[in-house]
Design a protein around this motif. Sequence first.
Motif, PDB file in Angstrom:
ATOM      1  N   SER A   1      64.697   5.914 -54.222  1.00 42.12           N
ATOM      2  CA  SER A   1      64.073   4.965 -53.993  1.00 42.12           C
ATOM      3  C   SER A   1      63.676   4.123 -55.051  1.00 42.12           C
ATOM      4  CB  SER A   1      62.833   5.189 -53.185  1.00 42.12           C
ATOM      5  OG  SER A   1      62.062   5.922 -53.877  1.00 42.12           O
ATOM      6  N   THR A   2      63.496   4.661 -56.407  1.00 42.68           N
ATOM      7  CA  THR A   2      63.131   3.882 -57.625  1.00 42.68           C
ATOM      8  C   THR A   2      64.439   3.768 -58.492  1.00 42.68           C
ATOM      9  OG1 THR A   2      62.812   6.212 -58.538  1.00 42.68           O
ATOM     10  CG2 THR A   2      60.980   5.098 -57.723  1.00 42.68           C
ATOM     11  N   ARG A   3      65.557   4.176 -58.087  1.00 43.95           N
ATOM     12  CA  ARG A   3      67.007   3.963 -58.924  1.00 43.95           C
ATOM     13  C   ARG A   3      67.051   2.586 -59.314  1.00 43.95           C
ATOM     14  NH1 ARG A   3      71.084   7.235 -59.475  1.00 43.95           N
ATOM     15  NH2 ARG A   3      70.408   8.622 -57.874  1.00 43.95           N
ATOM     16  N   ASP A   4      66.401   1.531 -58.782  1.00 40.48           N
ATOM     17  CA  ASP A   4      67.025   0.266 -59.325  1.00 40.48           C
ATOM     18  C   ASP A   4      65.866  -0.262 -60.581  1.00 40.48           C
ATOM     19  OD1 ASP A   4      68.950  -0.223 -57.765  1.00 40.48           O
ATOM     20  OD2 ASP A   4      67.931  -1.262 -55.869  1.00 40.48           O
ATOM     21  N   ALA A   5      64.646   0.389 -60.294  1.00 43.10           N
ATOM     22  CA  ALA A   5      63.532   0.113 -61.152  1.00 43.10           C
ATOM     23  C   ALA A   5      63.405   1.117 -62.302  1.00 43.10           C
ATOM     24  CB  ALA A   5      62.204  -0.009 -60.339  1.00 43.10           C
ATOM     25  N   VAL A   6      63.726   2.236 -62.382  1.00 39.56           N
ATOM     26  CA  VAL A   6      63.393   3.177 -63.460  1.00 39.56           C
ATOM     27  C   VAL A   6      64.929   3.463 -64.253  1.00 39.56           C
ATOM     28  CG1 VAL A   6      62.673   5.361 -63.897  1.00 39.56           C
ATOM     29  CG2 VAL A   6      61.790   4.035 -62.055  1.00 39.56           C
ATOM     30  N   SER A   7      64.914   3.058 -65.322  1.00 37.91           N
ATOM     31  CA  SER A   7      65.786   3.396 -66.237  1.00 37.91           C
ATOM     32  C   SER A   7      65.361   3.969 -67.319  1.00 37.91           C
ATOM     33  CB  SER A   7      66.703   2.241 -66.639  1.00 37.91           C
ATOM     34  OG  SER A   7      65.966   1.100 -67.415  1.00 37.91           O
ATOM     35  N   VAL A   8      66.059   4.986 -68.224  1.00 43.31           N
ATOM     36  CA  VAL A   8      65.661   5.843 -69.329  1.00 43.31           C
ATOM     37  C   VAL A   8      66.872   5.670 -70.256  1.00 43.31           C
ATOM     38  CG1 VAL A   8      64.836   8.032 -70.291  1.00 43.31           C
ATOM     39  CG2 VAL A   8      63.835   7.138 -67.977  1.00 43.31           C
ATOM     40  N   VAL A   9      66.420   5.460 -71.589  1.00 42.96           N
ATOM     41  CA  VAL A   9      67.432   5.602 -72.680  1.00 42.96           C
ATOM     42  C   VAL A   9      66.955   6.734 -73.437  1.00 42.96           C
ATOM     43  CG1 VAL A   9      68.154   4.494 -74.736  1.00 42.96           C
ATOM     44  CG2 VAL A   9      68.205   3.001 -72.834  1.00 42.96           C
ATOM     45  N   ALA A  10      67.955   7.560 -73.750  1.00 42.73           N
ATOM     46  CA  ALA A  10      67.646   8.750 -74.632  1.00 42.73           C
ATOM     47  C   ALA A  10      68.684   8.625 -76.010  1.00 42.73           C
ATOM     48  CB  ALA A  10      67.976   9.982 -73.959  1.00 42.73           C
ATOM     49  N   SER A  11      68.240   9.068 -77.034  1.00 40.54           N
ATOM     50  CA  SER A  11      68.907   8.864 -78.283  1.00 40.54           C
ATOM     51  C   SER A  11      70.023   9.859 -78.315  1.00 40.54           C
ATOM     52  CB  SER A  11      67.971   9.055 -79.463  1.00 40.54           C
ATOM     53  OG  SER A  11      67.359  10.538 -79.491  1.00 40.54           O
TER      54      SER A  11
END
Length: 314
Positions: free
Chosen positions: A34-44
């Motif tokens: 349900s939060t897929r469209d809103a939550v994005s994470v970038v990892a190094s």
Amino acid sequence: MDRGFTARTAAGAAVIVLGMTGCAATGGSGEVGSTRDAVSVVASTTILGSVAGQVTACGGGEVQTLMPVGADPHDYAPSSADVAAMVEASLVITNGLGLEEGLASALGTAEEDGATVLEVGPAVDPQPLSGATGSTDPHVWLDVSRMATAATLIGDELATVTGDATYAACGAQVATTLTETDAQVRAILDAVPAASRVLVTDHDAFGYFSRAYDFTVIGVVIPGGSTLAQPSSSELAGLAETVRRAGVEAIFANTANSTALVDGLAHEVGTRVSVVELYVGSLGAAGSGADTYQTMMLADAHLIADALADQGSP
């Protein structure tokens, strides 16, 4: 390299999959994704991408990893697209402690433009780099228990920036799987007798590993904690003598870097010394048996145990 670890890590991989399935069923909204469209994470790094990816996917979000598989985090240079991705992300996760040397300027720019950055390394009890006055060792991920703590931190930070407590629960569950992996690593390394628990590595990356799993690093080919330095001929000659005196039969290299210097040391020693490549700064490619953080650490444990368990035997 001994490829026999692939089958041996299958059970560990199954545990990870089952753990993530259970986690995905606990979404706070009652609807996974349900939060897929809103939550994005970038990892190094690929390692952080794996751990953060497990936490984020559990809560319905997505992770983008900047560095490709096989990249050396010490010298990765970001693109303008990387900077844009960091600015647009809900959270940027880095190791910190000077590991991502080529990423520092881009991270500063992203923060100035509003990116929220979580540095994992400073939050998991960092230790001094051996032999380097005033320097902190960035290689925290080589102690699985520290990455269990990191998973909890990532989940808590995601819960804070998103307002969704699901992520905190997901972080705790991933931490549990990592605690189980830590126990598996210890069990694998139990095969190495006390007299053989010595390491010679390509660079000074195994301080946390040696403290956590009761090994002693007696020498490194590249001085300091970065892969970007170069040893002098006298340093290599001195290390070769150390290896001869200790009766070391295996020198550990890094899949993310050329093995030329390590091969040269093995040749300089002049006795039967094998060069064993470990996954140090990057996961392995898909299908390698080291393509998640958990399986990477299990693979390395098997490779080290296989190389040292019979050391000194006739």
